[in-house]
Design a protein around this motif. Structure first.
Motif, PDB file in Angstrom:
ATOM      1  N   LEU A  15     -61.108  32.571 -18.699  1.00 41.65           N
ATOM      2  CA  LEU A  15     -61.535  32.298 -20.077  1.00 41.65           C
ATOM      3  C   LEU A  15     -61.055  33.372 -21.044  1.00 41.65           C
ATOM      4  O   LEU A  15     -60.670  33.061 -22.173  1.00 41.65           O
ATOM      5  N   GLN A  16     -61.053  34.627 -20.628  1.00 41.65           N
ATOM      6  CA  GLN A  16     -60.560  35.695 -21.502  1.00 41.65           C
ATOM      7  C   GLN A  16     -59.094  35.482 -21.853  1.00 41.65           C
ATOM      8  O   GLN A  16     -58.693  35.654 -23.007  1.00 41.65           O
ATOM      9  N   VAL A  17     -58.288  35.095 -20.864  1.00 39.53           N
ATOM     10  CA  VAL A  17     -56.870  34.841 -21.139  1.00 39.53           C
ATOM     11  C   VAL A  17     -56.735  33.642 -22.072  1.00 39.53           C
ATOM     12  O   VAL A  17     -55.979  33.681 -23.048  1.00 39.53           O
ATOM     13  N   MET A  18     -57.471  32.575 -21.788  1.00 45.83           N
ATOM     14  CA  MET A  18     -57.378  31.382 -22.632  1.00 45.83           C
ATOM     15  C   MET A  18     -57.824  31.687 -24.061  1.00 45.83           C
ATOM     16  O   MET A  18     -57.224  31.209 -25.014  1.00 45.83           O
ATOM     17  N   LEU A  19     -58.854  32.512 -24.207  1.00 39.82           N
ATOM     18  CA  LEU A  19     -59.361  32.831 -25.544  1.00 39.82           C
ATOM     19  C   LEU A  19     -58.499  33.844 -26.286  1.00 39.82           C
ATOM     20  O   LEU A  19     -58.637  33.991 -27.499  1.00 39.82           O
ATOM     21  N   SER A  20     -57.610  34.535 -25.595  1.00 36.64           N
ATOM     22  CA  SER A  20     -56.742  35.495 -26.283  1.00 36.64           C
ATOM     23  C   SER A  20     -55.835  34.793 -27.293  1.00 36.64           C
ATOM     24  O   SER A  20     -55.407  35.397 -28.267  1.00 36.64           O
ATOM     25  N   ASP A  21     -55.554  33.520 -27.061  1.00 33.06           N
ATOM     26  CA  ASP A  21     -54.819  32.675 -28.001  1.00 33.06           C
ATOM     27  C   ASP A  21     -55.235  31.236 -27.699  1.00 33.06           C
ATOM     28  O   ASP A  21     -54.566  30.540 -26.935  1.00 33.06           O
ATOM     29  N   PRO A  22     -56.365  30.797 -28.253  1.00 32.09           N
ATOM     30  CA  PRO A  22     -56.954  29.511 -27.871  1.00 32.09           C
ATOM     31  C   PRO A  22     -56.054  28.295 -28.063  1.00 32.09           C
ATOM     32  O   PRO A  22     -56.192  27.313 -27.350  1.00 32.09           O
ATOM     33  N   ALA A  23     -55.118  28.344 -28.979  1.00 31.67           N
ATOM     34  CA  ALA A  23     -54.255  27.196 -29.232  1.00 31.67           C
ATOM     35  C   ALA A  23     -53.023  27.178 -28.321  1.00 31.67           C
ATOM     36  O   ALA A  23     -52.310  26.179 -28.275  1.00 31.67           O
ATOM     37  N   LYS A  24     -52.790  28.268 -27.615  1.00 31.98           N
ATOM     38  CA  LYS A  24     -51.596  28.360 -26.772  1.00 31.98           C
ATOM     39  C   LYS A  24     -51.808  27.580 -25.479  1.00 31.98           C
ATOM     40  O   LYS A  24     -52.824  27.722 -24.817  1.00 31.98           O
ATOM     41  N   ARG A  25     -50.834  26.765 -25.129  1.00 32.51           N
ATOM     42  CA  ARG A  25     -50.915  26.034 -23.868  1.00 32.51           C
ATOM     43  C   ARG A  25     -50.421  26.937 -22.744  1.00 32.51           C
ATOM     44  O   ARG A  25     -49.429  27.650 -22.903  1.00 32.51           O
ATOM     45  N   ARG A  26     -51.139  26.913 -21.647  1.00 37.55           N
ATOM     46  CA  ARG A  26     -50.825  27.785 -20.512  1.00 37.55           C
ATOM     47  C   ARG A  26     -50.817  26.960 -19.244  1.00 37.55           C
ATOM     48  O   ARG A  26     -51.588  26.022 -19.104  1.00 37.55           O
ATOM     49  N   TYR A  27     -49.963  27.333 -18.301  1.00 33.68           N
ATOM     50  CA  TYR A  27     -49.923  26.627 -17.021  1.00 33.68           C
ATOM     51  C   TYR A  27     -50.556  27.497 -15.947  1.00 33.68           C
ATOM     52  O   TYR A  27     -50.753  28.706 -16.119  1.00 33.68           O
ATOM     53  N   GLY A  28     -50.937  26.865 -14.851  1.00 30.91           N
ATOM     54  CA  GLY A  28     -51.722  27.506 -13.811  1.00 30.91           C
ATOM     55  C   GLY A  28     -51.157  28.794 -13.266  1.00 30.91           C
ATOM     56  O   GLY A  28     -51.871  29.801 -13.161  1.00 30.91           O
ATOM     57  N   LEU A  29     -49.879  28.802 -12.880  1.00 37.76           N
ATOM     58  CA  LEU A  29     -49.311  30.022 -12.299  1.00 37.76           C
ATOM     59  C   LEU A  29     -49.251  31.158 -13.321  1.00 37.76           C
ATOM     60  O   LEU A  29     -49.383  32.324 -12.952  1.00 37.76           O
ATOM     61  N   GLU A  30     -49.084  30.832 -14.572  1.00 37.26           N
ATOM     62  CA  GLU A  30     -49.136  31.857 -15.625  1.00 37.26           C
ATOM     63  C   GLU A  30     -50.522  32.502 -15.643  1.00 37.26           C
ATOM     64  O   GLU A  30     -50.648  33.725 -15.733  1.00 37.26           O
ATOM     65  N   LEU A  31     -51.551  31.676 -15.535  1.00 35.62           N
ATOM     66  CA  LEU A  31     -52.923  32.197 -15.510  1.00 35.62           C
ATOM     67  C   LEU A  31     -53.179  33.018 -14.253  1.00 35.62           C
ATOM     68  O   LEU A  31     -53.886  34.024 -14.302  1.00 35.62           O
ATOM     69  N   CYS A  32     -52.589  32.606 -13.130  1.00 34.44           N
ATOM     70  CA  CYS A  32     -52.718  33.392 -11.894  1.00 34.44           C
ATOM     71  C   CYS A  32     -52.125  34.783 -12.096  1.00 34.44           C
ATOM     72  O   CYS A  32     -52.726  35.786 -11.698  1.00 34.44           O
ATOM     73  N   GLU A  33     -50.953  34.840 -12.702  1.00 35.08           N
ATOM     74  CA  GLU A  33     -50.299  36.134 -12.937  1.00 35.08           C
ATOM     75  C   GLU A  33     -51.110  37.001 -13.894  1.00 35.08           C
ATOM     76  O   GLU A  33     -51.319  38.187 -13.641  1.00 35.08           O
ATOM     77  N   LYS A  34     -51.563  36.409 -14.991  1.00 37.38           N
ATOM     78  CA  LYS A  34     -52.278  37.192 -16.009  1.00 37.38           C
ATOM     79  C   LYS A  34     -53.646  37.674 -15.532  1.00 37.38           C
ATOM     80  O   LYS A  34     -54.095  38.733 -15.934  1.00 37.38           O
ATOM     81  N   THR A  35     -54.307  36.881 -14.680  1.00 36.63           N
ATOM     82  CA  THR A  35     -55.636  37.261 -14.195  1.00 36.63           C
ATOM     83  C   THR A  35     -55.573  38.000 -12.855  1.00 36.63           C
ATOM     84  O   THR A  35     -56.586  38.518 -12.407  1.00 36.63           O
ATOM     85  N   ARG A  36     -54.395  37.984 -12.234  1.00 37.90           N
ATOM     86  CA  ARG A  36     -54.214  38.566 -10.895  1.00 37.90           C
ATOM     87  C   ARG A  36     -55.127  37.915  -9.866  1.00 37.90           C
ATOM     88  O   ARG A  36     -55.660  38.568  -8.981  1.00 37.90           O
ATOM     89  N   GLN A  37     -55.297  36.612 -10.030  1.00 36.02           N
ATOM     90  CA  GLN A  37     -56.116  35.821  -9.114  1.00 36.02           C
ATOM     91  C   GLN A  37     -55.217  34.851  -8.347  1.00 36.02           C
ATOM     92  O   GLN A  37     -54.175  34.426  -8.839  1.00 36.02           O
ATOM     93  N   HIS A  38     -55.636  34.493  -7.172  1.00 32.50           N
ATOM     94  CA  HIS A  38     -54.902  33.581  -6.297  1.00 32.50           C
ATOM     95  C   HIS A  38     -54.981  32.151  -6.845  1.00 32.50           C
ATOM     96  O   HIS A  38     -56.001  31.773  -7.440  1.00 32.50           O
ATOM     97  N   PRO A  39     -53.914  31.345  -6.656  1.00 28.83           N
ATOM     98  CA  PRO A  39     -53.967  29.954  -7.124  1.00 28.83           C
ATOM     99  C   PRO A  39     -55.165  29.182  -6.568  1.00 28.83           C
ATOM    100  O   PRO A  39     -55.724  28.325  -7.255  1.00 28.83           O
ATOM    101  N   GLY A  40     -55.572  29.489  -5.345  1.00 34.75           N
ATOM    102  CA  GLY A  40     -56.727  28.823  -4.755  1.00 34.75           C
ATOM    103  C   GLY A  40     -58.028  29.157  -5.461  1.00 34.75           C
ATOM    104  O   GLY A  40     -59.047  28.500  -5.246  1.00 34.75           O
ATOM    105  N   THR A  41     -58.001  30.156  -6.298  1.00 37.14           N
ATOM    106  CA  THR A  41     -59.154  30.520  -7.128  1.00 37.14           C
ATOM    107  C   THR A  41     -59.014  29.923  -8.528  1.00 37.14           C
ATOM    108  O   THR A  41     -59.957  29.354  -9.069  1.00 37.14           O
ATOM    109  N   VAL A  42     -57.830  30.049  -9.110  1.00 34.80           N
ATOM    110  CA  VAL A  42     -57.617  29.643 -10.507  1.00 34.80           C
ATOM    111  C   VAL A  42     -57.626  28.125 -10.685  1.00 34.80           C
ATOM    112  O   VAL A  42     -58.271  27.609 -11.609  1.00 34.80           O
ATOM    113  N   TYR A  43     -56.932  27.384  -9.821  1.00 33.46           N
ATOM    114  CA  TYR A  43     -56.830  25.939 -10.025  1.00 33.46           C
ATOM    115  C   TYR A  43     -58.183  25.223  -9.954  1.00 33.46           C
ATOM    116  O   TYR A  43     -58.452  24.331 -10.781  1.00 33.46           O
TER     117      TYR A  43
END
Length: 108
Positions: A15-43
């Motif tokens: 949510l912090q990453v998504m709220l850093s720019d709420p209108a920006k579209r983001r894909y799952g692996l990008e969120l994994c990289e930015k949060t340093r979380q595993h895809p099995g957690t983020v998806y």
């Protein structure tokens, strides 16, 4: 069903990453990289925020975008207007709660 997801640390990070720019579209692996979380957690978090709470909107990338790069289509996520408001409020509550818990730990 609750109106707010369980605010685990991974959920808060997404949510912090998504709220850093709420209108920006983001894909799952990008969120994994930015949060340093595993895809099995983020998806699963993305799926819950989209399907159960309606905070996210998911859009599939157009063929013109992904075919030119020779890869599969991405699903992009963006916060809905209401989702952004609810996410901010949920994060604020979670951060206040964590601060109180930390204070209790320090003073105990």
């Amino acid at each position: 069903m609750a109106d707010t997801p369980r605010m685990t640390l991974p959920t808060m990070l997404v949510l912090q990453v998504m709220l850093s720019d709420p209108a920006k579209r983001r894909y799952g692996l990008e969120l994994c990289e930015k949060t340093r979380q595993h895809p099995g957690t983020v998806y699963p978090i993305l799926a819950r925020l989209e399907r159960e709470y309606g905070w996210l909107e998911r859009h599939e990338e157009s063929p013109a975008e992904h075919l030119a790069e020779g890869r599969r289509a991405r699903h992009y996520y963006v916060l809905s207007d209401e989702g952004a408001v609810r996410a901010r409020a949920a994060l604020e509550r979670a951060e206040r709660s964590r601060a109180v818990m930390n204070l209790r730990t320090v003073t105990s």
